[in-house]
Every structure is written in structure tokens, then in C-alpha cells.
Design an enzyme around this catalytic site. Sequence first.
Site, short mmCIF file in Angstrom:
data_model
loop_
_atom_site.label_atom_id
_atom_site.label_comp_id
_atom_site.label_asym_id
_atom_site.label_seq_id
_atom_site.Cartn_x
_atom_site.Cartn_y
_atom_site.Cartn_z
N GLY A 85 -19.25 -113.54 4.10
CA GLY A 85 -19.35 -112.69 5.28
C GLY A 85 -18.74 -111.31 5.16
O GLY A 85 -18.98 -110.46 6.02
N GLY A 89 -19.19 -109.45 2.31
CA GLY A 89 -19.97 -108.73 1.31
C GLY A 89 -20.95 -107.75 1.94
O GLY A 89 -20.91 -107.47 3.14
N VAL A 93 -24.29 -107.85 2.58
CA VAL A 93 -25.21 -108.34 3.61
C VAL A 93 -24.43 -108.92 4.79
O VAL A 93 -24.77 -108.70 5.95
CB VAL A 93 -26.19 -109.37 3.03
CG1 VAL A 93 -27.15 -109.86 4.11
CG2 VAL A 93 -26.96 -108.77 1.86
N GLY A 94 -23.35 -109.67 4.50
CA GLY A 94 -22.54 -110.23 5.57
C GLY A 94 -21.95 -109.16 6.47
O GLY A 94 -21.95 -109.29 7.70
N TYR A 113 -28.03 -116.87 -13.43
CA TYR A 113 -28.08 -116.62 -11.99
C TYR A 113 -29.43 -117.07 -11.42
O TYR A 113 -29.50 -117.71 -10.37
CB TYR A 113 -27.88 -115.13 -11.73
CG TYR A 113 -28.00 -114.71 -10.29
CD1 TYR A 113 -26.92 -114.83 -9.41
CD2 TYR A 113 -29.19 -114.17 -9.80
CE1 TYR A 113 -27.03 -114.43 -8.08
CE2 TYR A 113 -29.31 -113.76 -8.48
CZ TYR A 113 -28.23 -113.90 -7.62
OH TYR A 113 -28.34 -113.51 -6.31
N PRO A 156 -34.67 -111.47 -0.62
CA PRO A 156 -34.65 -110.01 -0.45
C PRO A 156 -34.96 -109.30 -1.76
O PRO A 156 -34.68 -109.81 -2.85
CB PRO A 156 -33.20 -109.71 -0.03
CG PRO A 156 -32.56 -111.04 0.22
CD PRO A 156 -33.33 -112.04 -0.58
N ASN A 168 -34.05 -105.57 -3.77
CA ASN A 168 -32.74 -104.99 -4.07
C ASN A 168 -32.10 -104.41 -2.80
O ASN A 168 -32.70 -103.55 -2.15
CB ASN A 168 -32.88 -103.87 -5.10
CG ASN A 168 -33.38 -104.39 -6.43
OD1 ASN A 168 -32.61 -104.70 -7.32
ND2 ASN A 168 -34.70 -104.51 -6.57
N HIS A 185 -24.51 -103.24 -8.77
CA HIS A 185 -25.94 -103.05 -8.92
C HIS A 185 -26.23 -101.55 -9.01
O HIS A 185 -25.35 -100.71 -8.87
CB HIS A 185 -26.68 -103.70 -7.76
CG HIS A 185 -26.63 -105.19 -7.78
ND1 HIS A 185 -25.75 -105.92 -7.00
CD2 HIS A 185 -27.33 -106.09 -8.50
CE1 HIS A 185 -25.92 -107.21 -7.23
NE2 HIS A 185 -26.87 -107.34 -8.14
N ARG A 221 -38.51 -100.41 -8.70
CA ARG A 221 -37.81 -101.34 -7.83
C ARG A 221 -38.13 -101.05 -6.36
O ARG A 221 -38.38 -99.91 -5.98
CB ARG A 221 -36.28 -101.25 -8.02
CG ARG A 221 -35.76 -101.69 -9.39
CD ARG A 221 -35.90 -103.18 -9.60
NE ARG A 221 -35.32 -103.59 -10.88
CZ ARG A 221 -36.00 -103.69 -12.01
NH1 ARG A 221 -37.29 -103.38 -12.05
NH2 ARG A 221 -35.40 -104.11 -13.12
#
Length: 320
Positions: free
Chosen positions: A10, A12, A14-15, A139, A166, A168, A182, A212
Site C-alpha cells: 500500500g 508503493g 500503485v498503492g 518474476y 497493467p 508500464n 524502472h 512501451r
Amino acid sequence: MNKIILVTGGSGLVGSAIKDVVEHEGNALPDEKWIFTNSKEADLSNLQDTRTLFEKYKPTHVIHLAAMVGGLFHNMNNNLDFLRKNIHINDNVLETSYQFNVTKVVSCLSTCIFPDKTSYPIDESMIHNGPPHSSNFGYSYAKRLLDISNRAYHQKYEVVFTSVVPCNVYGPNDNFDLQNAHVVPALIHRLYQAVNNGDKKFVVLGSGKPLRQFIYSLDLAKLFIWVLRNYNDVEPLILSVDEKDEISIRQLAELISKNFNFQGTLVYDTSAADGQIKKTASNKKLRQLLPDFEFTNMESAIAHTVKWFQNNHKHARLVN
């Protein structure tokens, strides 16, 4: 019945975006209680830690973002670690969710798990059609097993365990550590250093040719919330910008350098690995389900992300 929504990972990228959308954009519903947890509170690769966390919050719904993640070079050098850590995390979260009668789990996959040799655009039916790129096979296989687990839990117990894929992701609160980041946060951090140092030349690792698709974290957050509330199919759902919005790493580097007002020259180090040349994803299924969703223009989203890093670099995530 009130929903208690536990978001793993949560804090990170996206969180943090989901938390921002829920708390600051008025996206939470009256019957929803959102809880954002991270690895400081519980090591989800440890089963007892996972059970203790679920005992504490008793979630009815889970958005599962927690994972060991990293950029191209970190993956290349640590495939075994990425495989084992993510298998443990995912197995613990799904099994504990089942044991605690969680109504729905939405887990996060990635377009990098698709086969290396495939036709384009890729869609949800093609995840298991061949080996992933050799650079991140640990991964990728761990994430593919998460999809397999969802199907197996649904087959045996008829629970709604599903996943999204998702493209990138980038945005505020990303991991800007130069060893593990990234491509977007790595370029932003390195260009920040170059501008501050007064450099006249900036070296971009790789040829700049790979293509990308990039999704802004706040857009992805809104889609995650929609999936949690509305998407009940066990089949994965690709969350990506349109195919026409795909850009090259060269175009990305030029866009970021423009936002830093970098006056020097961009040089491409072709001796560095490029990874997959392309992994174009189709969002046809998403567009059928949610035809009117508007993605944030990449120029403005990159500008916002650069500005965020400039204002927050002292306490941004520079290390894992």
C-alpha cells in the site's frame, strides 16, 4: 454489509495512487473502509505474518499489490530471488484470503510476463503461450502462477480471485533507486543529477528503440477501484493505454529531458541491454467494459511526475 478493503504493497507506486484517489478525490463509498499496509507491518513471504495481518484487519476484499519488483538489470541478476519471493508472497496472500473468507481478491500482474516471441498486440488469452523474455523469467513465471492459482481457487471453491495486467506504470511515489528503478523513474533521477551537475551530455542506457506503453499511476488507481467494485471474472484484464499511445524509449527520454529543460545532448549506449523490443498490449476488453475512460495525457503526467520528484527528492524512495 460494510467492505473492509486491504491493500497490500500500500505504500508503493500503485498503492499510494489508490490511497490518493480514495482519500483526496472523494472516490471512497460510504460502506468502504480502506486499509493500506506494507512490508514494515508484515512480511507477506512469511505465512504467520500474513495470517496475523489478516487477523488484525479481517478484510472482506483485498487488492494485492505486494511483490518483489525491480528494473531490467535488477531482474537480470536476481531471477531466482524474484521467483521464490513472489511465489511465497502470492501463495500466502491467496490461501490466507480463502481461509479468512475474503469475498474478492484483485491481484496485480504485468505485461512483461507475456511470451517473448508472440504476435502483437498481446491480449489476455496469450499469457501462457510461450516462455517470457529471458531477462525477467523468475518474476514472470511467479506472476503467471498467480493467474494459475486464481483459476484453481475458483475451480475448487468458486471464489472471485482475479487479476489485472497493467502496462508500464509511472508517477509520484515511484521507486527512484538507480539500481532497481524502472525506466521512467530511473531517467528522471539521472536527468535530475545531470542538470544539477551542469552536464552537457546525458547517456541513456540501450539503443532507445524499444517501444512501451505507459500508464499514469493515478489512472491505474481509478481502474483498480473500478475492477474491485465491478469486474467479477476470474480471467485477467489488461489495464493499458491505447496501442496508438505506445512510444519509444528515445521519445520518453526526450520528453523527460524537455521537462528538466536539459540543454545538453542525449547519447544512447548501445552496449547496454534493451530487454524486449516491444510488448504492445491490447486494451480492447477494457474498452468494451469501460468505453468512456479517459487516460491522462502523457506529457502532462510526465511533467507532474518530474515536478513531484524535484519537490520531494529528499524523501523519495531512492532505495528499496
